[in-house]
Design an enzyme around this catalytic site. Sequence first.
Site, mmCIF file in Angstrom:
data_model
loop_
_atom_site.group_PDB
_atom_site.id
_atom_site.type_symbol
_atom_site.label_atom_id
_atom_site.label_comp_id
_atom_site.label_asym_id
_atom_site.label_seq_id
_atom_site.Cartn_x
_atom_site.Cartn_y
_atom_site.Cartn_z
ATOM 1 N N VAL A 221 0.831 -1.202 0.000
ATOM 2 C CA VAL A 221 0.000 0.000 0.000
ATOM 3 C C VAL A 221 0.869 1.257 0.000
ATOM 4 C CG1 VAL A 221 -1.713 1.298 1.326
ATOM 5 C CG2 VAL A 221 -1.949 -1.169 1.067
ATOM 6 N N ALA A 222 1.951 1.233 0.775
ATOM 7 C CA ALA A 222 2.812 2.416 0.855
ATOM 8 C C ALA A 222 3.453 2.720 -0.491
ATOM 9 C CB ALA A 222 3.895 2.192 1.904
ATOM 10 N N GLU B 144 -1.023 6.182 -5.613
ATOM 11 C CA GLU B 144 -2.400 6.315 -6.084
ATOM 12 C C GLU B 144 -2.567 7.635 -6.831
ATOM 13 O OE1 GLU B 144 -1.672 5.745 -2.919
ATOM 14 O OE2 GLU B 144 -2.666 3.908 -2.240
ATOM 15 N N ASP C 8 6.858 29.944 -41.158
ATOM 16 C CA ASP C 8 6.575 30.764 -42.345
ATOM 17 C C ASP C 8 6.920 32.207 -42.026
ATOM 18 O OD1 ASP C 8 5.411 28.767 -43.734
ATOM 19 O OD2 ASP C 8 3.355 29.277 -43.168
ATOM 20 N N ASP D 242 0.524 26.316 -44.141
ATOM 21 C CA ASP D 242 -0.885 26.672 -44.316
ATOM 22 C C ASP D 242 -1.537 26.087 -45.564
ATOM 23 O OD1 ASP D 242 0.599 28.271 -45.945
ATOM 24 O OD2 ASP D 242 0.188 30.123 -44.868
ATOM 25 N N ASP E 125 1.467 21.678 -47.857
ATOM 26 C CA ASP E 125 2.262 21.630 -46.625
ATOM 27 C C ASP E 125 1.892 20.436 -45.752
ATOM 28 O OD1 ASP E 125 3.661 23.901 -47.201
ATOM 29 O OD2 ASP E 125 2.276 25.242 -46.175
ATOM 30 N N GLU F 246 6.709 5.933 4.890
ATOM 31 C CA GLU F 246 5.634 4.957 5.071
ATOM 32 C C GLU F 246 6.179 3.525 5.142
ATOM 33 O OE1 GLU F 246 2.709 5.615 2.035
ATOM 34 O OE2 GLU F 246 2.047 7.499 2.918
ATOM 35 N N THR G 129 -4.856 13.102 2.980
ATOM 36 C CA THR G 129 -4.095 14.346 3.149
ATOM 37 C C THR G 129 -3.305 14.716 1.899
ATOM 38 O OG1 THR G 129 -2.172 13.204 4.007
ATOM 39 C CG2 THR G 129 -3.821 13.856 5.606
HETATM 40 N N1 LIG Z 1 -1.199 35.692 -55.508
HETATM 41 C C1 LIG Z 1 0.016 35.725 -56.034
HETATM 42 N N2 LIG Z 1 0.181 36.098 -57.309
HETATM 43 C C2 LIG Z 1 1.406 36.123 -57.853
HETATM 44 N N3 LIG Z 1 2.526 35.869 -57.204
HETATM 45 C C3 LIG Z 1 2.435 35.521 -55.936
HETATM 46 C C4 LIG Z 1 1.176 35.438 -55.279
HETATM 47 N N4 LIG Z 1 1.392 35.060 -54.014
HETATM 48 C C5 LIG Z 1 2.717 34.919 -53.887
HETATM 49 N N5 LIG Z 1 3.359 35.187 -55.015
HETATM 50 C C6 LIG Z 1 4.798 35.102 -55.288
HETATM 51 O O1 LIG Z 1 5.241 33.810 -54.978
HETATM 52 C C7 LIG Z 1 6.192 33.861 -53.921
HETATM 53 C C8 LIG Z 1 5.963 32.698 -52.991
HETATM 54 O O2 LIG Z 1 4.715 32.791 -52.374
HETATM 55 P P1 LIG Z 1 4.229 31.765 -51.280
HETATM 56 O O3 LIG Z 1 2.797 32.034 -51.053
HETATM 57 O O4 LIG Z 1 4.664 30.407 -51.673
HETATM 58 O O5 LIG Z 1 5.058 32.137 -50.009
HETATM 59 P P2 LIG Z 1 5.026 33.475 -49.175
HETATM 60 O O6 LIG Z 1 3.627 33.854 -48.908
HETATM 61 O O7 LIG Z 1 5.876 34.490 -49.855
HETATM 62 O O8 LIG Z 1 5.807 33.133 -47.904
HETATM 63 P P3 LIG Z 1 5.433 32.258 -46.628
HETATM 64 O O9 LIG Z 1 5.800 30.887 -47.065
HETATM 65 O O10 LIG Z 1 6.326 32.816 -45.614
HETATM 66 O O11 LIG Z 1 3.990 32.445 -46.323
HETATM 67 C C9 LIG Z 1 5.969 35.211 -53.265
HETATM 68 O O12 LIG Z 1 7.136 35.699 -52.690
HETATM 69 C C10 LIG Z 1 5.559 36.070 -54.427
HETATM 70 O O13 LIG Z 1 6.693 36.520 -55.133
#
Ligand SMILES: Nc1ncnc2c1ncn2[C@@H]1O[C@H](COP(=O)(O)OP(=O)(O)OP(=O)(O)O)[C@@H](O)[C@H]1O
Length: 905
Positions: free
Chosen positions: A274-275, A279, A321, A595, A599, A664, A694
């Site tokens: 037990v000691a 628990e 990022d 994002d 990824d 204990e 306790t």
């Molecule tokens: N909507 C877009 N239209 C045209 N070129 C773009 C657009 N968005 C991003 N880019 C170009 O592509 C590159 C890469 O964009 P990406 O979205 O992959 O990464 P980021 O947003 O620059 O960076 P992170 O990865 O830090 O979010 C940008 O640096 C820009 O030059």
Amino acid sequence: MTTEPTELLLRDLGSCRGGLGEREAARRLALYGANVLPVSGGARWLVELGAQFTHPLALLLWLAAGLSFVTGNPALGWAIVGVIGVNALVAFAQERQAARAVQALAGYLPPSARVARDGVVRTVPVAEIVRGDVLHVGEGDRICADARLLDGELELDMSSLTGESVPVVRAARLPDVADRLIDAPTVVFSGTSCTSGQATAVVFATGSHTELGRIAALSQRGAGEESPLQRQVRRTAWLIAAVAIAIGVLFLPLGLLAGLSLRDAAVFAVGLLVANVPEGLLPTITLALAVGVRVLARSGALVKRLSAVETLGSTTVICTDKTGTITQNQMAVERLWAAGREFAGAEDASVAVALATVMADCNPLEASADPMERALLGFAEAVGVQPGQRIATFRFDSRRKRMSVVARHGSQVVVSVKGAPESVLPLCTSWWFGGDVTSALTPPDRQLVEDAVDAFAQRGLRVLALAERRGAVPSGAEDAEDAESRLCLLGLVALLDPPRPEVADAVAACHRAGIRVNVITGDHARTAAEIARQVGIRVDRVVTGPELDAMTDRELDSVLDRDGDMVFARSTPEGKLRLADALRHRGDVVAMTGDGVNDAPALRRADIGVAMGRSGTDVAREAATMVLTDDDFATIVTAVREGRRVWENLRKFVLYIFAHAVPEVVPFAVFALSAGAVPLPLTVLQILAIDLGTETLPALALGREGAEPDVMDRPPRSRGVHLITARLLGRAWLLMGTVSAVLAMALFFLVLTRAGWRPGDAVAAGHRLHAAYLQATTITFLAIVACQVGTAIAARTERAALRDIGLTSNRLLLAGIAFEIAFAAGVVLLPPLQRMLGTAAPPLYTVPLLLACPVLVWGVDEFYRAVARRRAADVPPPRDGRTGPVGRSALLPPRQRPEDWSTTR
Ligand SMILES: Nc1ncnc2c1ncn2[C@@H]1O[C@H](COP(=O)(O)OP(=O)(O)OP(=O)(O)O)[C@@H](O)[C@H]1O
């Protein structure tokens, strides 16, 4: 039903392409119920409760109870059975609470979907989707109901339904020829996700009527899975059980040999078992992790698994990022560049109009969510430029790093292209000089443009190249390659996205905590390096995407084998995955943000995949272990700190409950080794009163202890370090436990000898010394409780001095100690409890001695910690570059081209 022609299906569902009306949707929601899957609860709680009776520590108590019954001590046996019951109920309640904490996270980020209601596309909670709703689905979205495509085309990841990880194509235009609904090429299913494309679809099944609902494949949110820590502790519990049984088996014959009766020897063995049972150990650990989950959620980090809390604490590198995580993602057009000249905003009207035409035309249709697109559209609007009539869109993707739109302006068809300069420049054959004047783009001209890009990037600006082709209708509006050829470079636009103000402090905290910060971004190397520098990231090296691709694994390992921070610019999702792998390979514990849809593999591969709650896609959120509701880098650091705090508190809690095992066990050992010449100084029921009465509240309160002042001033613990270490056991058993045992036994002998007892004297009921004996066992009990108070206060810190954290900073612990004292007073002063536990009011002269006990235990440990701190201070800090001067900056001479950067160190 789904193979009906679309119009017929819409009619059957009482809907149209413009979607349902809000009122009709609300009516259907009330009528048919929410779009949620029923949670499978059922008889699971019975199984969970049952498990509480059969885990190793409970088995040990069963053994003790059995032994009590067999050796003719049924009262004790029943008491132990009662203890097992109470223990199981408490543990069950704690684990339920932990599971609820994890489940409640769903409420923080309610999933939403875009649907057409009254002809307008709006975002509504997934639970409110009804049959007949028209869904708008895009890349990265998770599909929330079964629906038939009305138009558009998608790639669908069906792995959650079919296990097949290769995406399948689903398009409204495809013929419906499949035998099984699940194969129908025009249908999308709840639980799957869109990896690319855009489409609209009408919902025909929701909630439990979906395919997902039918196969009931909803994965429980990880609450059931055991974390490495829980596994480790379970193993330790088995070890403790084994040691206790071994000692019992060893001592039982010894006791018999020493002349104890079988009954006394059994009492001894039961006491020992037990000691030794800590628990509440397992459920309290689960609960501490769950409380950690809740605290994290409040600070903006939702973790999906309990185990993430412990992993976070050992993070050694954060790969983040840039856009939106380190920066504010609030972009503004800062400068323009055309024909070799730089302009502040709309300084030159003709340049502004020319560039703004590309900005107005060249954006995804649903642009409003992207701050960069919003900034560009806002600029175009301010300059008074209207978009043309769109003919075709070639979407942006992070590999091409550009996008283009074909649009009609009056009688002219114009291809507008915007993207990363390295991606757009090679497609340009000429550049623009105002009006209708263009000129061929020669190599020196290209150099000029590149220099301009470098100069902007050097200032931390994000640069886009803008180009177009006018005139002839491009033959292949269906083909991006064809459209994006023979372009004329109009100029550059540089956008400012300032760093978040709180990030610099968070980065500094990482450095103090021995955590490296790597930036992995799609942006330009110099822009990334400059932004990194602005927030205090010590850029030790910049590696671009193409460089990373060209490296062998061995080269990558040697690049990573340095201690400074790094920037990976122009990175690709594949590069991210490779980095996650390489870092883990060298023993790092990696937290990695992401994002996009692409990824997801890297997020899964990292130890802690971190997705963005605001800007991330559903797919990334699904793959991640942690979701940030505010997309903020600083929140990751807060989460790491919380992870460390929870881990340390678990150690404090374990230290506390292990420490009392010695005081204990020792009374039983004294009793056995003296062969009964010394009466039993502590009864088994008294042990149970300590372990279950306790001790419980202070132990729980230690789990809520705030972080020690230096929690982020130490290097991360290495992967695989156990919660229960030899050092911890040494401090628990040899230091606090031994001091407590010596004090308890000293008081026991003091009370007994002052009453005239000599070794061997009888103390059983009816003998002269019986009253004194009861007082003596009571004093052992009280001394152990008093020492526990000292242990609880000492256990609050692993290194720091008590004065640094303040005696009163953990109010919960003070309340727990107050309860402990009140409980102990009840046990020794209330007649019914006195009868039950064999106690008696202690003599008055022992009160000051009892008061000294906690001070002594705490004092000895305080001294031990002071010595440990002094020793640590004498050891020179490791020369690992993290704590030394800032590494040489990678912001290299401006003339250097990005491709050459990595070779300069
Ligand atoms: N909507 C877009 N239209 C045209 N070129 C773009 C657009 N968005 C991003 N880019 C170009 O592509 C590159 C890469 O964009 P990406 O979205 O992959 O990464 P980021 O947003 O620059 O960076 P992170 O990865 O830090 O979010 C940008 O640096 C820009 O030059």
